[in-house]
Design a protein around this motif. Structure first.
Motif, PDB file in Angstrom:
ATOM      1  N   VAL A 186     -35.380 -12.930   2.812  1.00 22.91           N
ATOM      2  CA  VAL A 186     -35.168 -11.688   3.646  1.00 22.91           C
ATOM      3  C   VAL A 186     -34.016 -11.823   4.593  1.00 22.91           C
ATOM      4  O   VAL A 186     -33.407 -12.785   5.056  1.00 22.91           O
ATOM      5  CB  VAL A 186     -36.512 -11.544   4.807  1.00 22.91           C
ATOM      6  CG1 VAL A 186     -37.731 -11.202   3.997  1.00 22.91           C
ATOM      7  CG2 VAL A 186     -36.429 -12.905   5.672  1.00 22.91           C
ATOM      8  N   THR A 187     -33.390 -10.873   4.755  1.00 19.05           N
ATOM      9  CA  THR A 187     -32.035 -10.958   5.413  1.00 19.05           C
ATOM     10  C   THR A 187     -31.636  -9.372   6.231  1.00 19.05           C
ATOM     11  O   THR A 187     -32.597  -8.377   6.030  1.00 19.05           O
ATOM     12  CB  THR A 187     -30.797 -10.987   4.394  1.00 19.05           C
ATOM     13  OG1 THR A 187     -29.630 -11.326   5.095  1.00 19.05           O
ATOM     14  CG2 THR A 187     -30.768  -9.835   3.387  1.00 19.05           C
ATOM     15  N   ALA A 188     -30.944  -9.469   7.195  1.00 15.98           N
ATOM     16  CA  ALA A 188     -30.334  -8.297   7.916  1.00 15.98           C
ATOM     17  C   ALA A 188     -28.906  -8.522   8.322  1.00 15.98           C
ATOM     18  O   ALA A 188     -28.516  -9.655   8.408  1.00 15.98           O
ATOM     19  CB  ALA A 188     -31.412  -8.217   9.054  1.00 15.98           C
ATOM     20  N   GLY A 189     -28.299  -7.409   8.588  1.00 16.86           N
ATOM     21  CA  GLY A 189     -27.060  -7.474   9.012  1.00 16.86           C
ATOM     22  C   GLY A 189     -26.625  -6.166   9.366  1.00 16.86           C
ATOM     23  O   GLY A 189     -27.087  -4.969   9.402  1.00 16.86           O
ATOM     24  N   SER A 190     -25.431  -5.970  10.197  1.00 12.26           N
ATOM     25  CA  SER A 190     -24.956  -4.810  10.843  1.00 12.26           C
ATOM     26  C   SER A 190     -23.544  -5.000  11.049  1.00 12.26           C
ATOM     27  O   SER A 190     -22.867  -5.942  11.164  1.00 12.26           O
ATOM     28  CB  SER A 190     -25.474  -4.506  12.159  1.00 12.26           C
ATOM     29  OG  SER A 190     -25.170  -5.357  13.416  1.00 12.26           O
ATOM     30  N   ALA A 191     -22.937  -3.822  10.919  1.00 11.64           N
ATOM     31  CA  ALA A 191     -21.316  -3.898  10.750  1.00 11.64           C
ATOM     32  C   ALA A 191     -20.810  -2.411  11.431  1.00 11.64           C
ATOM     33  O   ALA A 191     -21.442  -1.393  11.292  1.00 11.64           O
ATOM     34  CB  ALA A 191     -20.687  -4.137   9.679  1.00 11.64           C
ATOM     35  N   GLU A 192     -19.514  -2.294  11.605  1.00 12.19           N
ATOM     36  CA  GLU A 192     -18.951  -1.281  11.728  1.00 12.19           C
ATOM     37  C   GLU A 192     -18.209  -1.115  10.427  1.00 12.19           C
ATOM     38  O   GLU A 192     -18.012  -1.747   9.811  1.00 12.19           O
ATOM     39  CB  GLU A 192     -17.645  -1.193  12.779  1.00 12.19           C
ATOM     40  CG  GLU A 192     -18.444  -1.284  14.330  1.00 12.19           C
ATOM     41  CD  GLU A 192     -18.659   0.242  14.616  1.00 12.19           C
ATOM     42  OE1 GLU A 192     -17.732   1.055  14.735  1.00 12.19           O
ATOM     43  OE2 GLU A 192     -19.695   0.365  15.158  1.00 12.19           O
ATOM     44  N   GLY A 193     -17.631   0.005  10.354  1.00 16.82           N
ATOM     45  CA  GLY A 193     -16.750   0.537   9.116  1.00 16.82           C
ATOM     46  C   GLY A 193     -16.035   1.960   9.356  1.00 16.82           C
ATOM     47  O   GLY A 193     -16.375   2.647  10.275  1.00 16.82           O
ATOM     48  N   LYS A 194     -15.153   2.039   8.407  1.00 17.33           N
ATOM     49  CA  LYS A 194     -14.061   3.236   8.732  1.00 17.33           C
ATOM     50  C   LYS A 194     -14.686   4.454   8.588  1.00 17.33           C
ATOM     51  O   LYS A 194     -14.362   5.644   8.899  1.00 17.33           O
ATOM     52  CB  LYS A 194     -12.627   3.071   8.054  1.00 17.33           C
ATOM     53  CG  LYS A 194     -11.683   2.184   8.908  1.00 17.33           C
ATOM     54  CD  LYS A 194     -10.646   1.803   8.234  1.00 17.33           C
ATOM     55  CE  LYS A 194      -9.558   0.766   8.790  1.00 17.33           C
ATOM     56  NZ  LYS A 194      -8.762   0.063   7.762  1.00 17.33           N
ATOM     57  N   ASN A 195     -15.862   4.332   7.678  1.00 18.05           N
ATOM     58  CA  ASN A 195     -16.695   5.517   7.001  1.00 18.05           C
ATOM     59  C   ASN A 195     -17.976   5.023   6.942  1.00 18.05           C
ATOM     60  O   ASN A 195     -18.512   3.971   7.005  1.00 18.05           O
ATOM     61  CB  ASN A 195     -15.868   6.220   5.988  1.00 18.05           C
ATOM     62  CG  ASN A 195     -15.717   4.994   4.500  1.00 18.05           C
ATOM     63  OD1 ASN A 195     -16.804   4.503   4.220  1.00 18.05           O
ATOM     64  ND2 ASN A 195     -14.682   4.772   4.338  1.00 18.05           N
ATOM     65  N   HIS A 196     -18.741   6.022   6.471  1.00 18.50           N
ATOM     66  CA  HIS A 196     -20.348   5.684   6.256  1.00 18.50           C
ATOM     67  C   HIS A 196     -20.534   4.666   5.426  1.00 18.50           C
ATOM     68  O   HIS A 196     -21.251   3.530   5.349  1.00 18.50           O
ATOM     69  CB  HIS A 196     -21.161   6.910   5.987  1.00 18.50           C
ATOM     70  CG  HIS A 196     -21.343   7.785   7.309  1.00 18.50           C
ATOM     71  ND1 HIS A 196     -22.361   8.531   7.525  1.00 18.50           N
ATOM     72  CD2 HIS A 196     -20.393   8.090   8.372  1.00 18.50           C
ATOM     73  CE1 HIS A 196     -22.472   9.087   8.707  1.00 18.50           C
ATOM     74  NE2 HIS A 196     -21.196   8.999   9.070  1.00 18.50           N
ATOM     75  N   LEU A 197     -19.982   4.861   4.144  1.00 23.56           N
ATOM     76  CA  LEU A 197     -20.123   4.081   2.820  1.00 23.56           C
ATOM     77  C   LEU A 197     -19.612   2.419   3.438  1.00 23.56           C
ATOM     78  O   LEU A 197     -20.376   1.278   2.909  1.00 23.56           O
ATOM     79  CB  LEU A 197     -19.855   4.384   1.661  1.00 23.56           C
ATOM     80  CG  LEU A 197     -20.278   3.506   0.306  1.00 23.56           C
ATOM     81  CD1 LEU A 197     -21.673   3.271   0.205  1.00 23.56           C
ATOM     82  CD2 LEU A 197     -19.821   4.412  -0.796  1.00 23.56           C
ATOM     83  N   ASN A 198     -18.328   2.332   3.884  1.00 25.18           N
ATOM     84  CA  ASN A 198     -17.857   0.987   4.199  1.00 25.18           C
ATOM     85  C   ASN A 198     -18.656   0.302   5.153  1.00 25.18           C
ATOM     86  O   ASN A 198     -19.023  -0.852   5.335  1.00 25.18           O
ATOM     87  CB  ASN A 198     -16.331   1.344   4.583  1.00 25.18           C
ATOM     88  CG  ASN A 198     -15.387   1.290   3.228  1.00 25.18           C
ATOM     89  OD1 ASN A 198     -14.618   2.352   3.175  1.00 25.18           O
ATOM     90  ND2 ASN A 198     -15.543   0.269   2.640  1.00 25.18           N
TER      91      ASN A 198
END
Lengths: 152, 152, 152
Positions: free
Chosen positions: C10-22
């Motif tokens: 099991v894993t999880a993560g979060s991040a920003e990106g310059k657009n939705h897919l990134n």
């Protein structure tokens, strides 16, 4: 390559749940496909596959499946989902999925029209269909789904 | 394990349809992938895969595919979809998909920026790209899609 | 048939990106599954699978995965995603996914309730759970995701 499926059946189910995903899960169980790992596919019946309505698939299997569903949390709303397989004489078939805020007759009629268009576009003759549908009057949170599991 | 793909190509297409799913189906046919069972994947080009633009895949095959699409029922609206494969020098590549209410040039530009960010984040050098896109001016119900099928 | 998975984590993560897919891609990378071809599945842990938290999967592999995610472009918004695996004593397990505009505690609580309902509906006893979650305060465009990759 991934092995091309050899068997199929059609199924449909509807159910309530305490939230959206459980409603979906419960509808899958009603359709006898709740204990599988469905892998969604677009939507061709491989040539030569066999119709196996009583197929038993082991729990947790990876099952390529074309499916449509609708989840609603509007009490009293009527929802429906349908799938249809269109057969050609001696080649592959086409699978169509529909879901909407309507009854199962309207959903099945939509599927028939979708299959006709899919065969016309391909210049193929539609020699038969197999359709499954489910409708559901929402109490709190409900789901209707219909599916064409492909198997081996 | 599931076998890792060895080949790929890029494609795009757009079409009208009498309803949303047939528009999608017709756009797949325009892109020469309408008679396959696409299994959607996120979105890596395995190391060592070969570019095969004229690949013929048997109908009904299970084909791991990264794809993006947009369906619109707003007459006159311009829609577009694009995919791009970014190549590294000697490792895996990254696939990005985009769709929106714009023309294909804007969609392709978006893909280029997405690939740049994907490689920057990974600390990898982007040594080349391969992009496919389609745009469509909606008459009644239209779909634009772009795809990177992976095969063996 | 497609081979049934034998391992999971099991894993999880979060991040920003310059657009939705990134943003989605970057969150996958934070969760250590960004260089794989995830194939989404509904959502059963096959009987007898082994928990392998340190599994290394080669880039570009086709990985059956149950996952949930949320992408937001509302600065300041708190988003979260969670997955949970519910174990039975001696049979298959059930996987549930959740995402929403909330913190990770609320997401984990939702998963626990979903697993309870999934086991009640099946008439099975829930003997344990394994949960992963991530939350994210959106700066510009952010994604939170949680996943249960299945492997061999």
């Amino acid at each position: 390559m991934l092995p091309t499926p050899k068997k199929f059946f059609v199924t449909a189910g509807s159910a309530e749940g305490k939230n959206h995903l459980n409603a979906f899960d419960n509808a899958l169980l009603k359709g006898r496909i709740g204990n599988l790992n469905l892998m969604r596919v677009t939507s061709i019946l491989p040539p030569g596959v066999q119709y196996c309505p009583d197929l038993e698939i082991p729990p947790g299997s990876l099952v390529p499946t074309a499916y449509g569903y609708i989840i609603s949390d509007v009490p009293g709303e009527l929802i429906a989902a349908a799938v249809g397989v269109g057969f050609s004489k001696d080649s592959f078939g086409v699978i169509m999925e529909f879901s909407g805020k309507c009854g199962k007759e309207e959903a099945e009629k939509a599927i028939e029209n979708m299959l006709k268009e899919a065969f016309e576009t391909r210049g193929m003759e539609l020699v038969g269909t197999k359709i499954a549908s489910a409708e559901h009057r929402v109490e709190k949170i409900g789901c209707a789904l219909a599916a064409v599991p492909l198997w081996y």
